[in-house]
Write a protein that holds these residues in place. Structure first.
Motif, PDB file in Angstrom:
ATOM      1  N   ASN A 171       0.821  -1.225   0.000  1.00 21.38           N
ATOM      2  CA  ASN A 171       0.000   0.000   0.000  1.00 21.38           C
ATOM      3  C   ASN A 171       0.850   1.268   0.000  1.00 21.38           C
ATOM      4  O   ASN A 171       0.509   2.265   0.635  1.00 21.38           O
ATOM      5  CB  ASN A 171      -0.955  -0.013   1.193  1.00 21.38           C
ATOM      6  N   VAL A 172       1.957   1.203  -0.720  1.00 21.36           N
ATOM      7  CA  VAL A 172       2.778   2.402  -0.917  1.00 21.36           C
ATOM      8  C   VAL A 172       1.994   3.430  -1.724  1.00 21.36           C
ATOM      9  O   VAL A 172       2.112   4.632  -1.509  1.00 21.36           O
ATOM     10  CB  VAL A 172       4.088   2.031  -1.636  1.00 21.36           C
ATOM     11  N   HIS A 173       1.192   2.924  -2.646  1.00 22.67           N
ATOM     12  CA  HIS A 173       0.330   3.772  -3.469  1.00 22.67           C
ATOM     13  C   HIS A 173      -1.125   3.381  -3.247  1.00 22.67           C
ATOM     14  O   HIS A 173      -1.431   2.304  -2.698  1.00 22.67           O
ATOM     15  CB  HIS A 173       0.683   3.624  -4.950  1.00 22.67           C
ATOM     16  N   ASP A 174      -2.025   4.234  -3.731  1.00 26.14           N
ATOM     17  CA  ASP A 174      -3.456   3.984  -3.601  1.00 26.14           C
ATOM     18  C   ASP A 174      -4.043   3.306  -4.831  1.00 26.14           C
ATOM     19  O   ASP A 174      -5.247   3.039  -4.870  1.00 26.14           O
ATOM     20  CB  ASP A 174      -4.202   5.304  -3.355  1.00 26.14           C
ATOM     21  N   SER A 175      -3.196   3.043  -5.833  1.00 30.85           N
ATOM     22  CA  SER A 175      -3.681   2.413  -7.056  1.00 30.85           C
ATOM     23  C   SER A 175      -2.530   1.644  -7.707  1.00 30.85           C
ATOM     24  O   SER A 175      -1.466   1.472  -7.118  1.00 30.85           O
ATOM     25  CB  SER A 175      -4.246   3.471  -8.016  1.00 30.85           C
ATOM     26  N   HIS A 176      -2.764   1.187  -8.940  1.00 30.85           N
ATOM     27  CA  HIS A 176      -1.763   0.409  -9.655  1.00 30.85           C
ATOM     28  C   HIS A 176      -0.430   1.152  -9.734  1.00 30.85           C
ATOM     29  O   HIS A 176      -0.394   2.360  -9.970  1.00 30.85           O
ATOM     30  CB  HIS A 176      -2.218   0.124 -11.092  1.00 30.85           C
ATOM     31  N   ILE A 177       0.664   0.421  -9.565  1.00 31.22           N
ATOM     32  CA  ILE A 177       2.002   1.003  -9.730  1.00 31.22           C
ATOM     33  C   ILE A 177       2.480   0.680 -11.142  1.00 31.22           C
ATOM     34  O   ILE A 177       2.512  -0.480 -11.546  1.00 31.22           O
ATOM     35  CB  ILE A 177       2.988   0.451  -8.681  1.00 31.22           C
ATOM     36  N   LYS A 186      17.777   4.292  -2.917  1.00 27.16           N
ATOM     37  CA  LYS A 186      16.493   4.950  -3.158  1.00 27.16           C
ATOM     38  C   LYS A 186      15.629   4.099  -4.083  1.00 27.16           C
ATOM     39  O   LYS A 186      16.117   3.533  -5.051  1.00 27.16           O
ATOM     40  CB  LYS A 186      16.691   6.327  -3.785  1.00 27.16           C
ATOM     41  N   ILE A 187      14.344   4.042  -3.766  1.00 28.12           N
ATOM     42  CA  ILE A 187      13.350   3.447  -4.653  1.00 28.12           C
ATOM     43  C   ILE A 187      12.346   4.529  -5.002  1.00 28.12           C
ATOM     44  O   ILE A 187      11.792   5.187  -4.118  1.00 28.12           O
ATOM     45  CB  ILE A 187      12.622   2.267  -3.983  1.00 28.12           C
ATOM     46  N   ILE A 188      12.101   4.719  -6.290  1.00 29.36           N
ATOM     47  CA  ILE A 188      11.150   5.727  -6.762  1.00 29.36           C
ATOM     48  C   ILE A 188      10.096   5.015  -7.603  1.00 29.36           C
ATOM     49  O   ILE A 188      10.434   4.292  -8.546  1.00 29.36           O
ATOM     50  CB  ILE A 188      11.855   6.818  -7.592  1.00 29.36           C
ATOM     51  N   SER A 189       8.844   5.198  -7.265  1.00 23.64           N
ATOM     52  CA  SER A 189       7.764   4.517  -7.965  1.00 23.64           C
ATOM     53  C   SER A 189       6.709   5.509  -8.440  1.00 23.64           C
ATOM     54  O   SER A 189       6.482   6.546  -7.827  1.00 23.64           O
ATOM     55  CB  SER A 189       7.122   3.464  -7.060  1.00 23.64           C
ATOM     56  N   ALA A 190       6.051   5.139  -9.541  1.00 23.14           N
ATOM     57  CA  ALA A 190       5.017   5.987 -10.143  1.00 23.14           C
ATOM     58  C   ALA A 190       3.730   5.187 -10.273  1.00 23.14           C
ATOM     59  O   ALA A 190       3.755   3.995 -10.611  1.00 23.14           O
ATOM     60  CB  ALA A 190       5.473   6.477 -11.510  1.00 23.14           C
ATOM     61  N   LYS A 194      -1.618   9.137  -9.351  1.00 22.95           N
ATOM     62  CA  LYS A 194      -1.089  10.468  -9.689  1.00 22.95           C
ATOM     63  C   LYS A 194       0.152  10.839  -8.874  1.00 22.95           C
ATOM     64  O   LYS A 194       0.637  11.964  -8.965  1.00 22.95           O
ATOM     65  CB  LYS A 194      -2.148  11.567  -9.526  1.00 22.95           C
ATOM     66  N   GLY A 195       0.651   9.907  -8.089  1.00 16.46           N
ATOM     67  CA  GLY A 195       1.784  10.210  -7.227  1.00 16.46           C
ATOM     68  C   GLY A 195       3.076   9.527  -7.637  1.00 16.46           C
ATOM     69  O   GLY A 195       3.065   8.458  -8.260  1.00 16.46           O
ATOM     70  N   VAL A 196       4.185  10.177  -7.285  1.00 18.85           N
ATOM     71  CA  VAL A 196       5.518   9.586  -7.394  1.00 18.85           C
ATOM     72  C   VAL A 196       6.053   9.484  -5.971  1.00 18.85           C
ATOM     73  O   VAL A 196       6.199  10.492  -5.281  1.00 18.85           O
ATOM     74  CB  VAL A 196       6.462  10.455  -8.253  1.00 18.85           C
ATOM     75  N   VAL A 197       6.329   8.266  -5.528  1.00 16.94           N
ATOM     76  CA  VAL A 197       6.788   8.033  -4.163  1.00 16.94           C
ATOM     77  C   VAL A 197       8.292   7.791  -4.167  1.00 16.94           C
ATOM     78  O   VAL A 197       8.803   6.999  -4.963  1.00 16.94           O
ATOM     79  CB  VAL A 197       6.058   6.829  -3.528  1.00 16.94           C
ATOM     80  N   ILE A 198       8.990   8.484  -3.275  1.00 18.54           N
ATOM     81  CA  ILE A 198      10.437   8.307  -3.125  1.00 18.54           C
ATOM     82  C   ILE A 198      10.697   7.722  -1.745  1.00 18.54           C
ATOM     83  O   ILE A 198      10.324   8.319  -0.728  1.00 18.54           O
ATOM     84  CB  ILE A 198      11.191   9.637  -3.283  1.00 18.54           C
ATOM     85  N   MET A 199      11.329   6.558  -1.723  1.00 18.57           N
ATOM     86  CA  MET A 199      11.741   5.945  -0.457  1.00 18.57           C
ATOM     87  C   MET A 199      13.259   5.998  -0.375  1.00 18.57           C
ATOM     88  O   MET A 199      13.950   5.572  -1.302  1.00 18.57           O
ATOM     89  CB  MET A 199      11.252   4.504  -0.370  1.00 18.57           C
TER      90      MET A 199
END
Length: 212
Positions: A171-177, A186-190, A194-199
């Motif tokens: 559940n890093v995102h609220d929809s399909h990655i 670093k891990i960056i996901s889209a 509508k979000g880009v998450v940076i860990m």
């Protein structure tokens, strides 16, 4: 910022593109792969062999690997346009591919990731754990760490040597990655959300061992 050219040959949406020092390679929903001269931007050849949309491609040296909704993965000789071999083993369409060095890795709608020997075509191992289509992969051949993302909204870190999942982030995102990149720690996901998450796991987080 000016457009210098538009390459038009595909009859459907273009789904992926790769480039090396000599060529641009594109693939499409029209089942075709186009190889373009990077300098002249002329179409050199079309690669035909899939029965479904070509979702992604890998490019290395004189080889192209294409994956498709038809469930097949094909390796091509980019110079001659000839098919070298077909990799079959996924039970549903193949969505993504990584082709780096001696590593060839694919992700599929069958929820599985497969690691192949690009020279023999043999499936070396299968990684299972995702609950939905595996949409994107990012791989470091040096550390043998693989990051995968899925429509199940999770991100997984794998050790491809052992086949073990080292860590799962749900559940890093609220929809399909849709895509993922990882560099150093670093891990960056889209995502479709509508979000880009940076860990970021550096510099003091113990989780940096995941990338060692």
């Amino acid at each position: 910022n000016r457009i210098v050219d538009v390459l038009r040959e595909h009859k459907g949406g273009v789904l992926d593109i790769k480039m090396d020092s000599k060529r641009i390679v594109s693939c499409s929903k029209d089942t075709q792969i186009c190889v373009w001269d990077r300098t002249t931007r002329q179409l050199l050849r079309k690669l035909s062999g899939h029965d479904g949309p070509v979702n992604a491609i890998g490019l290395q040296d004189e080889r192209v690997v294409s994956v498709s909704g038809d469930g097949k993965m094909i390796m091509w000789d980019i110079m001659s346009g000839q098919r070298i071999r077909t990799f079959e083993g996924h039970e549903r369409g193949v969505a993504c591919v990584v082709y780096k060095g001696d590593w060839l890795i694919s992700g599929s709608n069958d929820k599985r990731i497969k690691i192949w020997d690009p020279k023999s075509g043999e499936c070396l191992s299968t990684l299972s754990g995702h609950d939905h289509l595996v949409r994107s992969l990012s791989f470091n051949p040096g550390t043998k760490r693989l990051v995968s993302t899925s429509y199940d909204r999770s991100i997984r870190i794998w050790d491809v040597s052992s086949g073990k999942c080292l860590r799962e982030f749900r559940n890093v995102h609220d929809s399909h990655i849709f895509d993922v990149v990882f560099r150093v720690s670093k891990i960056i996901s889209a995502s479709h959300d509508k979000g880009v998450v940076i860990m970021d796991f550096a510099p003091h987080d113990l989780d940096t061992t995941l990338f060692a």
